[in-house]
Design a protein around this motif. Structure first.
Motif, PDB file in Angstrom:
ATOM      1  N   MET A 201      -3.512  13.390  -2.694  1.00 34.52           N
ATOM      2  CA  MET A 201      -4.061  12.507  -1.940  1.00 34.52           C
ATOM      3  C   MET A 201      -4.404  11.536  -1.760  1.00 34.52           C
ATOM      4  N   VAL A 202      -3.615  10.350  -1.747  1.00 29.54           N
ATOM      5  CA  VAL A 202      -4.342   8.809  -2.435  1.00 29.54           C
ATOM      6  C   VAL A 202      -4.438   8.193  -1.455  1.00 29.54           C
ATOM      7  N   PHE A 203      -5.841   7.792  -0.612  1.00 29.65           N
ATOM      8  CA  PHE A 203      -5.789   6.859   0.230  1.00 29.65           C
ATOM      9  C   PHE A 203      -5.954   5.319   0.397  1.00 29.65           C
ATOM     10  N   GLN A 204      -5.641   4.089   0.518  1.00 30.02           N
ATOM     11  CA  GLN A 204      -6.237   3.152   0.691  1.00 30.02           C
ATOM     12  C   GLN A 204      -7.310   2.662   1.386  1.00 30.02           C
ATOM     13  N   ASP A 205      -7.965   1.640   1.338  1.00 26.79           N
ATOM     14  CA  ASP A 205      -9.045   1.308   2.343  1.00 26.79           C
ATOM     15  C   ASP A 205     -10.228   2.365   2.440  1.00 26.79           C
ATOM     16  N   GLY A 206     -10.192   3.561   1.590  1.00 28.74           N
ATOM     17  CA  GLY A 206     -10.370   5.003   1.940  1.00 28.74           C
ATOM     18  C   GLY A 206     -12.057   4.814   2.245  1.00 28.74           C
TER      19      GLY A 206
ATOM     20  N   PHE B 233      -4.113  -9.337  -2.959  1.00 24.35           N
ATOM     21  CA  PHE B 233      -3.271  -8.974  -3.807  1.00 24.35           C
ATOM     22  C   PHE B 233      -3.618  -7.541  -4.188  1.00 24.35           C
ATOM     23  N   GLU B 234      -4.314  -6.886  -4.306  1.00 25.19           N
ATOM     24  CA  GLU B 234      -4.331  -5.237  -4.943  1.00 25.19           C
ATOM     25  C   GLU B 234      -2.951  -4.823  -4.162  1.00 25.19           C
ATOM     26  N   TYR B 235      -3.043  -5.261  -2.704  1.00 26.00           N
ATOM     27  CA  TYR B 235      -1.833  -4.058  -1.905  1.00 26.00           C
ATOM     28  C   TYR B 235       0.022  -5.261  -1.770  1.00 26.00           C
TER      29      TYR B 235
ATOM     30  N   GLN C 172       1.253  -2.499 -10.686  1.00 27.25           N
ATOM     31  CA  GLN C 172       0.430  -3.234 -10.987  1.00 27.25           C
ATOM     32  C   GLN C 172      -0.293  -1.754 -10.235  1.00 27.25           C
ATOM     33  N   TYR C 173      -0.155  -1.958  -8.831  1.00 32.01           N
ATOM     34  CA  TYR C 173      -1.056  -1.091  -8.151  1.00 32.01           C
ATOM     35  C   TYR C 173      -0.532   0.624  -9.076  1.00 32.01           C
TER      36      TYR C 173
ATOM     37  N   SER D 213      -1.851  -3.458   5.154  1.00 31.06           N
ATOM     38  CA  SER D 213      -1.387  -3.823   3.724  1.00 31.06           C
ATOM     39  C   SER D 213      -2.095  -2.231   2.985  1.00 31.06           C
ATOM     40  N   GLY D 214      -2.745  -1.840   3.382  1.00 33.62           N
ATOM     41  CA  GLY D 214      -2.453  -0.369   2.733  1.00 33.62           C
ATOM     42  C   GLY D 214      -1.444   0.555   3.042  1.00 33.62           C
ATOM     43  N   GLY D 215      -0.355   0.424   3.807  1.00 33.72           N
ATOM     44  CA  GLY D 215       0.726   0.866   4.114  1.00 33.72           C
ATOM     45  C   GLY D 215       1.856   0.455   2.820  1.00 33.72           C
ATOM     46  N   ILE D 216       2.187  -0.945   3.070  1.00 34.22           N
ATOM     47  CA  ILE D 216       2.661  -1.452   2.190  1.00 34.22           C
ATOM     48  C   ILE D 216       2.513  -1.144   0.346  1.00 34.22           C
ATOM     49  N   CYS D 217       1.248  -0.864   0.267  1.00 33.43           N
ATOM     50  CA  CYS D 217       0.744  -0.891  -1.027  1.00 33.43           C
ATOM     51  C   CYS D 217       1.149   0.555  -0.823  1.00 33.43           C
TER      52      CYS D 217
END
Length: 178
Positions: free
Chosen positions: A55-60, A102-104, A110-111, A143-147
């Motif tokens: 499981m990957v978490f953005q804004d980790g 940009f990333e998220y 790209q991500y 933004s991590g959610g849309i990512c």
């Protein structure tokens, strides 16, 4: 009402405790010029002969403070499979996290490529992971959610489980090519 922490969020006696390891700062090729902090959670029940879910978490940096305890409890009860956690901060070029939007927020592959071509292969240098979409999850907030959603949208054969907390499903990125 008084909010109380869910029991799965508290450490319990006798529950095997996994470890969180900070990884060396990652310099991305896909997001050229960026560097980011990241961590790996390895459950106590992990065995190399049995590849783990991931499981990957953005804004980790935030979730790495609470998710390992939840994972420890759920894995110990067999309510979830042995799952490795990957906690990734957004990259920066001049300052930490300055490439976050940009990333998220960019709607592209790209991500997803960043995870599948850079981060997960790096994790697999020391931990065996499952590769089926049903064994891969991704999570993020705002933004991590849309990512997280975009990764699964772009690569449904690689990620089929998504948590999007208050996802920013709107065009908040700036620029002509976004």
């Amino acid at each position: 009402e008084v909010w109380e922490m869910h029991p799965d969020s508290r450490e319990h006696p006798g529950v095997p405790k996994g470890i969180v390891k900070q990884m060396p700062p990652w310099e991305s090729r896909i997001f050229g010029g960026t560097k980011r902090d990241w961590w790996i959670y390895l459950p106590a029940q992990y065995r190399a002969e049995n590849p783990a879910a991931v499981m990957v978490f953005q804004d980790g940096n935030g979730p790495r403070s609470w998710a390992p305890t939840v994972f420890d409890n759920l894995i110990a009860r067999n309510d979830m499979p042995v799952t490795v956690g990957v906690f990734i901060e957004p990259g920066g070029t001049k300052a930490p996290r300055d490439n976050r939007s940009f990333e998220y927020d960019t709607l592209s592959d790209q991500y997803a490529r960043f995870l599948l071509e850079e981060i997960l292969p790096e994790v697999e240098k020391t931990v065996k992971l499952r590769h089926d979409a049903a064994s891969r999850a991704i999570a993020g907030q705002s933004s991590g959610g849309i990512c997280a959603f975009t990764v699964a949208w772009e690569r449904p054969n690689a990620f089929s489980k998504v948590i999007s907390w208050t996802g920013s499903f709107t065009n908040i990125a700036a620029g002509d090519n976004l």
